[in-house]
Design a protein around this motif. Structure first.
Motif, PDB file in Angstrom:
ATOM      1  N   THR A  24       4.834   1.637   2.315  1.00 32.99           N
ATOM      2  CA  THR A  24       3.630   2.269   1.769  1.00 32.99           C
ATOM      3  C   THR A  24       2.719   1.249   1.098  1.00 32.99           C
ATOM      4  O   THR A  24       1.545   1.520   0.864  1.00 32.99           O
ATOM      5  N   VAL A  47       7.880   6.589  -4.987  1.00 35.89           N
ATOM      6  CA  VAL A  47       7.189   6.972  -3.758  1.00 35.89           C
ATOM      7  C   VAL A  47       7.521   8.401  -3.354  1.00 35.89           C
ATOM      8  O   VAL A  47       6.648   9.176  -2.977  1.00 35.89           O
ATOM      9  N   ALA A  93       9.657   3.013   1.598  1.00 35.50           N
ATOM     10  CA  ALA A  93       8.910   2.913   0.341  1.00 35.50           C
ATOM     11  C   ALA A  93       8.073   1.642   0.304  1.00 35.50           C
ATOM     12  O   ALA A  93       6.887   1.675  -0.051  1.00 35.50           O
TER      13      ALA A  93
END
Length: 314
Positions: free
Chosen positions: A209, A275, A206
Motif C-alpha cells: 500500500t 492497514v 501492507a
C-alpha cells in the motif's frame, strides 16, 4: 522507503543535508518513539521497522545467518581486491565492517537513515546518515555497490539500480541480497492457513500500500539487464522456517530464522493492523498465531533468499 502512517514525517530536503557524518551527538540521534519502539529520525517515516536495540540484535542474527548461507562470503561478486565499496542501507554496519576487515586497503562507505552504527570503526570504514532514495552524493567509481534487505523496501528499485550503475566504476559490480517474504513448501506439510505464511502475505500486502514490493527479489536480475548490467546472475538459497530440518547446518539456519521472524512479529503486526484497521485484540491474536506457527516442526516450510549480481561493462 515506505512511510509508516503511525510516525509523523519530518522529511524536508531543504532543511537537512543529504549526507551527514555519523557523530554521537548529532540531531539525527533524536529518534521518535511509537508504542514503545524507537524509529529513525532522519526522514522520519520512510521505513516501517524500528531501529532500537531489539531490532539491531535481530539484524545481527540476520547478518550471521547470511554468512552461514554463503559459507562466510559477504558477497558473491567476482571481485578479489575491491578498491572502493558502498553499502546501501548498512543498518548496524556489520556487513561493512566485515568487508573492511577482509580488505584493509579498500575504502568502505556505509549509509543508512539511522545512525545506529558503532562510533568506533575500522580506519578504512566510514558511516553516514543518508537517504539513498534521494540523489546520491556519496561518491562515484565504486568497485562494488552492495544492498542487503534494501530493494524490497524501496518504492522504485529500478531507479536504485540505475543510480548504482551510474556510480559504479567501469567493470564494477552491484549485488543485492534479499529474502523473498513468501513461505514455500515442497512436501504438502503446510496448510493454506499456516499462520507464518499468512503473516508474510499480510505484511507484503501492507507494505504494498506504500508502493513497495517485498517480493521483488526474483525480478531484480531482469531489472539489472534492462539498465545495462552484464554478467547478471541470480543465486537462490533456501532458509528453513523453524527447526524442522534434521541436517545440523539447516537446523541451525532454521533456528536463526525463527529468531529473526519472532523478533519482527510485534512491530510488523502493528503495521498490518494499521492497514487492516484491526483492533488491539485482533492484532495480538494474529501475532500469537504467528508465534505458535513458528513452533510447528511438522510444517516443512522455507523461504527463498535471492542474491543477484551484475557488472557494469568495462
Amino acid at each position: 522507503m515506505a512511510p509508516d502512517p503511525t510516525i509523523p514525517s519530518t522529511a524536508n530536503s531543504t532543511l537537512e543535508s543529504s549526507l551527514v557524518p555519523l557523530t554521537s551527538n548529532h540531531s539525527q540521534n533524536k529518534h521518535p518513539l511509537c508504542e514503545g519502539r524507537r524509529y529513525h529520525h532522519y526522514r522520519s517515516g520512510r521505513y516501517l521497522l524500528p531501529n532500537d536495540e531489539v531490532e539491531q540484535d535481530r539484524e545481527e542474527v540476520k547478518h550471521l545467518m547470511f554468512l552461514s548461507l554463503t559459507d562466510g562470503r559477504p558477497f558473491l561478486a567476482s571481485l578479489s581486491s575491491p578498491r572502493k565499496v558502498l553499502d546501501l542501507g548498512t543498518g548496524t554496519g556489520a556487513w561493512a565492517l566485515e568487508v573492511g576487515d577482509m580488505f584493509p586497503d579498500a575504502e568502505i562507505i556505509g549509509t543508512d537513515l539511522s545512525p545506529i552504527q558503532p562510533t568506533w570503526t575500522l580506519p578504512n570504514v566510514r558511516f553516514y546518515v543518508d537517504d539513498i532514495e534521494d540523489e546520491w552524493v556519496n561518491g562515484d567509481d565504486f568497485d562494488l555497490v552492495h544492498a542487503r534487505h534494501v530493494m524490497p523496501f524501496l518504492k522504485d528499485p529500478g531507479l536504485m539500480l540505475q543510480r548504482t550503475f551510474e556510480h559504479l566504476a567501469p567493470g564494477g559490480w552491484a549485488e543485492t541480497q534479499d529474502i523473498g517474504h513468501q513461505v514455500w513448501c515442497d512436501d504438502g506439510t503446510m496448510s493454506d492457513d499456516f499462520a507464518v505464511a499468512q503473516f508474510f502475505d499480510e505484511i507484503t500486502s501492507a507494505w504494498g500500500t506504500f508502493g513497495a514490493d517485498l517480493r521483488v527479489g526474483p525480478k531484480l536480475g531482469d531489472m539489472m539487464r534492462e539498465r545495462g548490467f552484464v554478467n547478471v546472475s541470480t543465486t537462490v538459497y533456501h532458509i528453513p522456517v523453524g527447526v524442522w530440518p534434521h541436517e545440523p547446518r539447516d537446523k541451525e539456519l532454521g533456528v536463526s530464522f525463527r529468531i529473526v521472524i519472532d523478533m519482527a512479529i510485534s512491530a510488523l503486526c502493528g503495521a498490518i493492523a494499521n492497514v487492516r484497521r484491526w483492533s488491539d485484540e485482533e492484532r495480538e491474536a494474529f501475532a500469537d498465531r504467528c508465534r505458535r506457527g513458528l513452533d510447528q516442526p511438522s510444517v516443512h516450510g522455507y523461504m527463498k533468499c535471492y542474491f543477484v549480481v551484475g557488472q557494469k561493462p568495462e
